[in-house]
Design a protein around this motif. Structure first.
Motif, PDB file in Angstrom:
ATOM      1  N   HIS A  82       0.799  -1.220   0.000  1.00  0.00           N
ATOM      2  CA  HIS A  82       0.000   0.000   0.000  1.00  0.00           C
ATOM      3  C   HIS A  82       0.837   1.277   0.000  1.00  0.00           C
ATOM      4  O   HIS A  82       0.302   2.358  -0.243  1.00  0.00           O
ATOM      5  CB  HIS A  82      -0.943  -0.007   1.203  1.00  0.00           C
ATOM      6  CG  HIS A  82      -1.908  -1.155   1.174  1.00  0.00           C
ATOM      7  ND1 HIS A  82      -2.942  -1.237   0.274  1.00  0.00           N
ATOM      8  CD2 HIS A  82      -1.976  -2.292   1.924  1.00  0.00           C
ATOM      9  CE1 HIS A  82      -3.625  -2.352   0.470  1.00  0.00           C
ATOM     10  NE2 HIS A  82      -3.054  -3.017   1.459  1.00  0.00           N
ATOM     11  N   THR A  83       2.110   1.160   0.302  1.00  0.00           N
ATOM     12  CA  THR A  83       2.993   2.323   0.226  1.00  0.00           C
ATOM     13  C   THR A  83       4.276   1.931  -0.496  1.00  0.00           C
ATOM     14  O   THR A  83       4.685   0.764  -0.479  1.00  0.00           O
ATOM     15  CB  THR A  83       3.352   2.877   1.621  1.00  0.00           C
ATOM     16  OG1 THR A  83       4.099   1.895   2.349  1.00  0.00           O
ATOM     17  CG2 THR A  83       2.100   3.259   2.394  1.00  0.00           C
ATOM     18  N   ILE A  84       4.888   2.919  -1.125  1.00  0.00           N
ATOM     19  CA  ILE A  84       6.129   2.709  -1.871  1.00  0.00           C
ATOM     20  C   ILE A  84       7.144   3.733  -1.389  1.00  0.00           C
ATOM     21  O   ILE A  84       6.867   4.935  -1.372  1.00  0.00           O
ATOM     22  CB  ILE A  84       5.900   2.875  -3.384  1.00  0.00           C
ATOM     23  CG1 ILE A  84       4.808   1.913  -3.877  1.00  0.00           C
ATOM     24  CG2 ILE A  84       7.196   2.656  -4.155  1.00  0.00           C
ATOM     25  CD1 ILE A  84       4.308   2.230  -5.270  1.00  0.00           C
ATOM     26  N   GLY A  85       8.298   3.265  -0.988  1.00  0.00           N
ATOM     27  CA  GLY A  85       9.335   4.165  -0.507  1.00  0.00           C
ATOM     28  C   GLY A  85      10.014   4.910  -1.636  1.00  0.00           C
ATOM     29  O   GLY A  85      10.092   4.421  -2.770  1.00  0.00           O
ATOM     30  N   GLY A  86      10.502   6.091  -1.314  1.00  0.00           N
ATOM     31  CA  GLY A  86      11.197   6.877  -2.326  1.00  0.00           C
ATOM     32  C   GLY A  86      11.422   8.297  -1.866  1.00  0.00           C
ATOM     33  O   GLY A  86      11.597   8.559  -0.673  1.00  0.00           O
ATOM     34  N   PHE A  87      11.383   9.221  -2.815  1.00  0.00           N
ATOM     35  CA  PHE A  87      11.663  10.623  -2.527  1.00  0.00           C
ATOM     36  C   PHE A  87      10.639  11.526  -3.212  1.00  0.00           C
ATOM     37  O   PHE A  87      10.352  11.359  -4.403  1.00  0.00           O
ATOM     38  CB  PHE A  87      13.068  11.007  -3.008  1.00  0.00           C
ATOM     39  CG  PHE A  87      14.169  10.332  -2.244  1.00  0.00           C
ATOM     40  CD1 PHE A  87      14.769  10.960  -1.166  1.00  0.00           C
ATOM     41  CD2 PHE A  87      14.585   9.057  -2.592  1.00  0.00           C
ATOM     42  CE1 PHE A  87      15.774  10.331  -0.449  1.00  0.00           C
ATOM     43  CE2 PHE A  87      15.588   8.415  -1.890  1.00  0.00           C
ATOM     44  CZ  PHE A  87      16.183   9.057  -0.809  1.00  0.00           C
ATOM     45  N   LEU A  88      10.109  12.449  -2.440  1.00  0.00           N
ATOM     46  CA  LEU A  88       9.282  13.520  -2.990  1.00  0.00           C
ATOM     47  C   LEU A  88      10.230  14.603  -3.485  1.00  0.00           C
ATOM     48  O   LEU A  88      10.996  15.178  -2.706  1.00  0.00           O
ATOM     49  CB  LEU A  88       8.351  14.079  -1.919  1.00  0.00           C
ATOM     50  CG  LEU A  88       7.623  15.389  -2.247  1.00  0.00           C
ATOM     51  CD1 LEU A  88       6.720  15.233  -3.464  1.00  0.00           C
ATOM     52  CD2 LEU A  88       6.826  15.876  -1.039  1.00  0.00           C
ATOM     53  N   VAL A  89      10.195  14.858  -4.777  1.00  0.00           N
ATOM     54  CA  VAL A  89      11.096  15.831  -5.396  1.00  0.00           C
ATOM     55  C   VAL A  89      10.262  16.983  -5.949  1.00  0.00           C
ATOM     56  O   VAL A  89       9.323  16.760  -6.717  1.00  0.00           O
ATOM     57  CB  VAL A  89      11.920  15.180  -6.529  1.00  0.00           C
ATOM     58  CG1 VAL A  89      12.811  16.212  -7.209  1.00  0.00           C
ATOM     59  CG2 VAL A  89      12.759  14.030  -5.979  1.00  0.00           C
ATOM     60  N   VAL A  90      10.612  18.189  -5.551  1.00  0.00           N
ATOM     61  CA  VAL A  90       9.896  19.377  -6.015  1.00  0.00           C
ATOM     62  C   VAL A  90      10.839  20.229  -6.851  1.00  0.00           C
ATOM     63  O   VAL A  90      11.963  20.531  -6.426  1.00  0.00           O
ATOM     64  CB  VAL A  90       9.361  20.207  -4.828  1.00  0.00           C
ATOM     65  CG1 VAL A  90       8.573  21.413  -5.339  1.00  0.00           C
ATOM     66  CG2 VAL A  90       8.488  19.355  -3.918  1.00  0.00           C
ATOM     67  N   THR A  91      10.391  20.585  -8.048  1.00  0.00           N
ATOM     68  CA  THR A  91      11.151  21.505  -8.888  1.00  0.00           C
ATOM     69  C   THR A  91      10.353  22.800  -9.017  1.00  0.00           C
ATOM     70  O   THR A  91       9.271  22.935  -8.449  1.00  0.00           O
ATOM     71  CB  THR A  91      11.413  20.919 -10.288  1.00  0.00           C
ATOM     72  OG1 THR A  91      10.203  20.998 -11.067  1.00  0.00           O
ATOM     73  CG2 THR A  91      11.867  19.474 -10.205  1.00  0.00           C
ATOM     74  N   ASP A  92      10.873  23.727  -9.784  1.00  0.00           N
ATOM     75  CA  ASP A  92      10.145  24.981  -9.954  1.00  0.00           C
ATOM     76  C   ASP A  92       8.897  24.825 -10.812  1.00  0.00           C
ATOM     77  O   ASP A  92       8.043  25.719 -10.827  1.00  0.00           O
ATOM     78  CB  ASP A  92      11.049  26.075 -10.530  1.00  0.00           C
ATOM     79  CG  ASP A  92      11.929  25.592 -11.673  1.00  0.00           C
ATOM     80  OD1 ASP A  92      11.848  24.402 -12.038  1.00  0.00           O
ATOM     81  OD2 ASP A  92      12.709  26.406 -12.191  1.00  0.00           O
ATOM     82  N   PHE A  93       8.741  23.649 -11.487  1.00  0.00           N
ATOM     83  CA  PHE A  93       7.561  23.461 -12.335  1.00  0.00           C
ATOM     84  C   PHE A  93       6.846  22.124 -12.148  1.00  0.00           C
ATOM     85  O   PHE A  93       5.765  21.932 -12.696  1.00  0.00           O
ATOM     86  CB  PHE A  93       7.951  23.602 -13.818  1.00  0.00           C
ATOM     87  CG  PHE A  93       8.428  24.968 -14.197  1.00  0.00           C
ATOM     88  CD1 PHE A  93       7.568  26.055 -14.195  1.00  0.00           C
ATOM     89  CD2 PHE A  93       9.756  25.182 -14.539  1.00  0.00           C
ATOM     90  CE1 PHE A  93       8.006  27.323 -14.540  1.00  0.00           C
ATOM     91  CE2 PHE A  93      10.211  26.448 -14.888  1.00  0.00           C
ATOM     92  CZ  PHE A  93       9.330  27.517 -14.885  1.00  0.00           C
ATOM     93  N   HIS A  94       7.433  21.193 -11.393  1.00  0.00           N
ATOM     94  CA  HIS A  94       6.844  19.858 -11.282  1.00  0.00           C
ATOM     95  C   HIS A  94       6.924  19.294  -9.862  1.00  0.00           C
ATOM     96  O   HIS A  94       7.798  19.674  -9.083  1.00  0.00           O
ATOM     97  CB  HIS A  94       7.539  18.872 -12.229  1.00  0.00           C
ATOM     98  CG  HIS A  94       7.244  19.092 -13.673  1.00  0.00           C
ATOM     99  ND1 HIS A  94       7.918  20.026 -14.435  1.00  0.00           N
ATOM    100  CD2 HIS A  94       6.333  18.505 -14.509  1.00  0.00           C
ATOM    101  CE1 HIS A  94       7.447  20.005 -15.675  1.00  0.00           C
ATOM    102  NE2 HIS A  94       6.491  19.094 -15.744  1.00  0.00           N
ATOM    103  N   VAL A  95       5.996  18.386  -9.588  1.00  0.00           N
ATOM    104  CA  VAL A  95       6.068  17.518  -8.413  1.00  0.00           C
ATOM    105  C   VAL A  95       6.461  16.138  -8.931  1.00  0.00           C
ATOM    106  O   VAL A  95       5.829  15.623  -9.863  1.00  0.00           O
ATOM    107  CB  VAL A  95       4.718  17.428  -7.678  1.00  0.00           C
ATOM    108  CG1 VAL A  95       4.825  16.474  -6.488  1.00  0.00           C
ATOM    109  CG2 VAL A  95       4.264  18.805  -7.220  1.00  0.00           C
ATOM    110  N   CYS A  96       7.494  15.561  -8.354  1.00  0.00           N
ATOM    111  CA  CYS A  96       7.993  14.274  -8.834  1.00  0.00           C
ATOM    112  C   CYS A  96       8.124  13.295  -7.672  1.00  0.00           C
ATOM    113  O   CYS A  96       8.263  13.691  -6.514  1.00  0.00           O
ATOM    114  CB  CYS A  96       9.364  14.428  -9.498  1.00  0.00           C
ATOM    115  SG  CYS A  96       9.471  15.729 -10.746  1.00  0.00           S
ATOM    116  N   PHE A  97       8.094  12.034  -8.018  1.00  0.00           N
ATOM    117  CA  PHE A  97       8.376  10.987  -7.044  1.00  0.00           C
ATOM    118  C   PHE A  97       9.388  10.040  -7.660  1.00  0.00           C
ATOM    119  O   PHE A  97       9.177   9.511  -8.757  1.00  0.00           O
ATOM    120  CB  PHE A  97       7.109  10.220  -6.667  1.00  0.00           C
ATOM    121  CG  PHE A  97       7.359   9.096  -5.694  1.00  0.00           C
ATOM    122  CD1 PHE A  97       7.603   9.360  -4.354  1.00  0.00           C
ATOM    123  CD2 PHE A  97       7.364   7.773  -6.122  1.00  0.00           C
ATOM    124  CE1 PHE A  97       7.843   8.329  -3.450  1.00  0.00           C
ATOM    125  CE2 PHE A  97       7.600   6.737  -5.232  1.00  0.00           C
ATOM    126  CZ  PHE A  97       7.839   7.015  -3.891  1.00  0.00           C
TER     127      PHE A  97
END
Length: 250
Positions: free
Chosen positions: A143-158
């Motif tokens: 139900h959950t996946i480990g990783g990193f929340l990455v924020v740029t000036d134009f996008h939300v990424c995982f």
């Protein structure tokens, strides 16, 4: 204290990552007015430098007063003060240098991770934030996946484990919310609570998009810093919410 559970429905099954869906998005949280973490670090560094310069001025004045008294003991006292001041300065400089180097090293790792996962975005976007987390999926166990929340000036990424990567533009975001996630007895999907009380420390972030998708980032490291960065970047792109055309809770 008043809590709200967001009732989300699975938009698909048997997928590695599937965002939740929603009908009405909550009104965006209040704008975060604090400086970004990067700005706070710059302010802290400037403050430390100013304090060190002031200490040096104070020490210089003290030495001059001691030397002006004349005599052997006054000279010894002045020399001791000067030595102690130089030792303290060297220690502080070494600590500050190590602190800066540690941050730069972490930043280099973050940039490398982002560039590897999203080479196309890396050519246009600037990395603003990188926080370890677990994204909650509606696609079944796990139900959950480990990783990193990455924020740029134009996008939300995982950037996730086993190359589970996804991104969406900040221009698609209609609401960002503070939240916490709680484990359940059946070890199913974590229980999601939005945070209407500002005194509660958030551990999760929910992001609602124009496509009626809700992304839940749980167990976010330095969650308040991540919220700060995300909120600043989002508002820089979309202006002042609410977003025209979005469906919000009345």
């Amino acid at each position: 204290f008043f809590s709200v559970q967001i009732m989300a429905t699975s938009s698909a099954t048997n997928h590695t990552y599937v965002p939740f869906t929603y009908e009405l998005a909550p009104v965006p949280m209040d704008e975060i007015m604090d400086p970004t973490p990067a700005e706070q670090r710059a302010i802290a560094l400037q403050t430390k430098q100013a304090e060190q310069e002031q200490r040096q001025e104070n020490t210089k004045a003290k030495i001059e007063r001691q030397e002006s008294k004349g005599g052997f003991f006054s000279k010894v006292s002045a020399a001791a003060t000067d030595y102690a001041s130089k030792a303290e300065k060297a220690a502080r400089t070494a600590y500050s240098s190590a602190e800066v180097q540690a941050f730069k090293l972490a930043e280099e790792h973050s940039i490398k991770r982002f560039n590897t996962a999203f080479p196309a975005l890396a050519s246009t976007d600037q990395l603003k934030g990188d926080h370890s987390c677990r994204v909650v999926t509606s696609g079944g166990a796990p139900h959950t996946i480990g990783g990193f929340l990455v924020v740029t000036d134009f996008h939300v990424c995982f950037v996730g484990d086993n190359k589970v990567n996804f991104s969406f533009p900040l221009s698609d975001v209609v609401s960002i919310q503070k939240a916490v996630t709680l484990p359940t007895k059946d070890q199913g999907q974590p229980y999601l609570l939005q945070l209407p009380d500002p005194n509660i420390i958030p551990t999760a972030i929910t992001v609602y998009t124009m496509q009626k998708q809700m992304h839940v980032f749980s167990e976010v490291t330095k969650c308040e810093d991540a919220l700060n960065i995300l909120d600043h970047c989002w508002r820089a792109v979309v202006g002042k919410p609410p977003i025209p055309g979005a469906d919000y809770v009345a």
